[in-house]
Design a protein around this motif. Sequence first.
Motif, PDB file in Angstrom:
ATOM      1  N   MET A   1       0.845  -1.193   0.000  1.00 39.49           N
ATOM      2  CA  MET A   1       0.000   0.000   0.000  1.00 39.49           C
ATOM      3  C   MET A   1       0.879   1.241   0.000  1.00 39.49           C
ATOM      4  O   MET A   1       1.826   1.324   0.768  1.00 39.49           O
ATOM      5  N   SER A   2       0.571   2.201  -0.873  1.00 39.38           N
ATOM      6  CA  SER A   2       1.330   3.450  -0.914  1.00 39.38           C
ATOM      7  C   SER A   2       0.403   4.611  -0.597  1.00 39.38           C
ATOM      8  O   SER A   2      -0.774   4.606  -0.950  1.00 39.38           O
ATOM      9  N   LYS A   3       0.955   5.611   0.068  1.00 40.09           N
ATOM     10  CA  LYS A   3       0.198   6.814   0.374  1.00 40.09           C
ATOM     11  C   LYS A   3       0.859   7.966  -0.359  1.00 40.09           C
ATOM     12  O   LYS A   3       2.006   8.326  -0.084  1.00 40.09           O
ATOM     13  N   LEU A   4       0.147   8.537  -1.333  1.00 35.37           N
ATOM     14  CA  LEU A   4       0.676   9.653  -2.099  1.00 35.37           C
ATOM     15  C   LEU A   4       0.234  10.950  -1.454  1.00 35.37           C
ATOM     16  O   LEU A   4      -0.939  11.135  -1.140  1.00 35.37           O
ATOM     17  N   HIS A   5       1.160  11.864  -1.261  1.00 35.38           N
ATOM     18  CA  HIS A   5       0.857  13.138  -0.619  1.00 35.38           C
ATOM     19  C   HIS A   5       0.816  14.260  -1.658  1.00 35.38           C
ATOM     20  O   HIS A   5       1.214  14.093  -2.801  1.00 35.38           O
ATOM     21  N   GLU A   6       0.353  15.400  -1.222  1.00 33.44           N
ATOM     22  CA  GLU A   6       0.222  16.563  -2.106  1.00 33.44           C
ATOM     23  C   GLU A   6       1.546  16.893  -2.790  1.00 33.44           C
ATOM     24  O   GLU A   6       1.583  17.305  -3.938  1.00 33.44           O
ATOM     25  N   HIS A   7       2.679  16.672  -2.066  1.00 32.61           N
ATOM     26  CA  HIS A   7       3.975  17.063  -2.621  1.00 32.61           C
ATOM     27  C   HIS A   7       4.613  15.962  -3.464  1.00 32.61           C
ATOM     28  O   HIS A   7       5.699  16.151  -3.998  1.00 32.61           O
ATOM     29  N   THR A   8       3.953  14.789  -3.586  1.00 30.63           N
ATOM     30  CA  THR A   8       4.534  13.708  -4.375  1.00 30.63           C
ATOM     31  C   THR A   8       4.654  14.136  -5.832  1.00 30.63           C
ATOM     32  O   THR A   8       3.691  14.599  -6.426  1.00 30.63           O
ATOM     33  N   PRO A   9       5.844  14.003  -6.444  1.00 37.18           N
ATOM     34  CA  PRO A   9       5.985  14.375  -7.852  1.00 37.18           C
ATOM     35  C   PRO A   9       5.035  13.552  -8.709  1.00 37.18           C
ATOM     36  O   PRO A   9       4.918  12.346  -8.547  1.00 37.18           O
ATOM     37  N   LEU A  10       4.349  14.194  -9.611  1.00 38.70           N
ATOM     38  CA  LEU A  10       3.364  13.532 -10.453  1.00 38.70           C
ATOM     39  C   LEU A  10       3.977  13.290 -11.817  1.00 38.70           C
ATOM     40  O   LEU A  10       3.898  14.119 -12.715  1.00 38.70           O
ATOM     41  N   THR A  11       4.605  12.141 -11.943  1.00 41.29           N
ATOM     42  CA  THR A  11       5.296  11.829 -13.184  1.00 41.29           C
ATOM     43  C   THR A  11       4.479  10.877 -14.026  1.00 41.29           C
ATOM     44  O   THR A  11       3.695  10.090 -13.514  1.00 41.29           O
ATOM     45  N   HIS A  12       4.673  10.925 -15.309  1.00 43.91           N
ATOM     46  CA  HIS A  12       3.967  10.036 -16.227  1.00 43.91           C
ATOM     47  C   HIS A  12       4.753   8.749 -16.412  1.00 43.91           C
ATOM     48  O   HIS A  12       5.969   8.750 -16.520  1.00 43.91           O
ATOM     49  N   SER A  13       4.037   7.630 -16.432  1.00 43.24           N
ATOM     50  CA  SER A  13       4.689   6.336 -16.646  1.00 43.24           C
ATOM     51  C   SER A  13       4.455   5.879 -18.069  1.00 43.24           C
ATOM     52  O   SER A  13       3.358   5.954 -18.590  1.00 43.24           O
ATOM     53  N   GLU A  14       5.537   5.401 -18.681  1.00 48.07           N
ATOM     54  CA  GLU A  14       5.423   4.888 -20.032  1.00 48.07           C
ATOM     55  C   GLU A  14       4.847   3.474 -20.050  1.00 48.07           C
ATOM     56  O   GLU A  14       4.479   2.961 -21.098  1.00 48.07           O
ATOM     57  N   ALA A  15       4.792   2.827 -18.887  1.00 47.24           N
ATOM     58  CA  ALA A  15       4.273   1.470 -18.828  1.00 47.24           C
ATOM     59  C   ALA A  15       2.778   1.473 -19.102  1.00 47.24           C
ATOM     60  O   ALA A  15       2.098   2.485 -18.974  1.00 47.24           O
ATOM     61  N   SER A  16       2.282   0.313 -19.481  1.00 51.71           N
ATOM     62  CA  SER A  16       0.858   0.209 -19.792  1.00 51.71           C
ATOM     63  C   SER A  16       0.022   0.401 -18.537  1.00 51.71           C
ATOM     64  O   SER A  16       0.425   0.049 -17.431  1.00 51.71           O
ATOM     65  N   ALA A  17      -1.157   0.955 -18.699  1.00 46.69           N
ATOM     66  CA  ALA A  17      -2.048   1.229 -17.580  1.00 46.69           C
ATOM     67  C   ALA A  17      -2.687  -0.068 -17.091  1.00 46.69           C
ATOM     68  O   ALA A  17      -2.766  -1.056 -17.823  1.00 46.69           O
ATOM     69  N   PRO A  18      -3.159  -0.093 -15.839  1.00 47.41           N
ATOM     70  CA  PRO A  18      -3.883  -1.263 -15.344  1.00 47.41           C
ATOM     71  C   PRO A  18      -5.127  -1.509 -16.205  1.00 47.41           C
ATOM     72  O   PRO A  18      -5.756  -0.558 -16.683  1.00 47.41           O
ATOM     73  N   GLU A  19      -5.482  -2.769 -16.364  1.00 46.59           N
ATOM     74  CA  GLU A  19      -6.687  -3.076 -17.135  1.00 46.59           C
ATOM     75  C   GLU A  19      -7.937  -2.613 -16.402  1.00 46.59           C
ATOM     76  O   GLU A  19      -8.905  -2.170 -17.017  1.00 46.59           O
ATOM     77  N   HIS A  20      -7.911  -2.708 -15.068  1.00 51.33           N
ATOM     78  CA  HIS A  20      -9.093  -2.374 -14.272  1.00 51.33           C
ATOM     79  C   HIS A  20      -8.663  -1.577 -13.046  1.00 51.33           C
ATOM     80  O   HIS A  20      -7.828  -2.027 -12.258  1.00 51.33           O
ATOM     81  N   ILE A  21      -9.220  -0.387 -12.904  1.00 50.02           N
ATOM     82  CA  ILE A  21      -8.970   0.474 -11.742  1.00 50.02           C
ATOM     83  C   ILE A  21     -10.265   0.614 -10.953  1.00 50.02           C
ATOM     84  O   ILE A  21     -11.342   0.814 -11.529  1.00 50.02           O
TER      85      ILE A  21
END
Length: 246
Positions: A1-21
């Motif tokens: 489990m990860s907790k993302l905070h307001e200051h977490t850098p918002l980077t784009h991933s080149e990997a494929s997206a999850p099939e189901h969110i």
Amino acid sequence: MSKLHEHTPLTHSEASAPEHIAIIMDGNGRWAKQRGLPRIAGHRAGAESVRRTVEACKNLGVKFLTLYAFSSENWNRPESEVKALMQLLERFLKEKTKEMMKQNVRLNAIGRTDMLPAKTRKQLELAIETTQNNTALTLNLALSYGGREEIVDATRAIAEKVKNGELDINTIDNDTVTNHLYTAGQPDPCLLIRTSGELRLSNFLLWQLSYAEIVILDKFWPDFSESDLTAAVAHFSGRQRRFGAL
């Protein structure tokens, strides 16, 4: 489990997206309270976040998106708030069906939707029927939904088949249960996102989330943005999913 905070850098991933969110959209009421607004104002702002998220998921290539819109426990809220939420849902469906057609999004509902008011249910059924042939993204709205109730309903359906001789009790396995859930025919969510910083499942997709990666965001749902989604997907893409193996 990860907790993302307001200051977490918002980077784009080149990997494929999850099939189901899957997303627990939490914090509408607290968002409104912080601004001195009525709770329904937070729900209206949350509806706009739904629109942004559906479009962003489609653009990322996500095939299934399940949103926890109204839980079975939410019926215990004040009658005035429940009524306002149902009216908001009706308006959302009426206004967004055309947009879902344009975006090639298929609408589906999971939960005990027979408990919804007749007018709301009619609008929901119309939107589902209108969008049934769309193929880019399936949007599941969890309405009058509870994970325990879903498992109970699946158990009853399986028991009925055993009783009628349609199913041998000795053949019941994980797949049997999966095929009798509201989400039958869909892959389990790979990624669960929860807003507002709360660390619990809240009776959501208890069977389906067994192996999902979990990302918690310290912001309320109305503030959830496309960059937050991209950051969550990036974190998901960076994980090794072992499913209990080495």
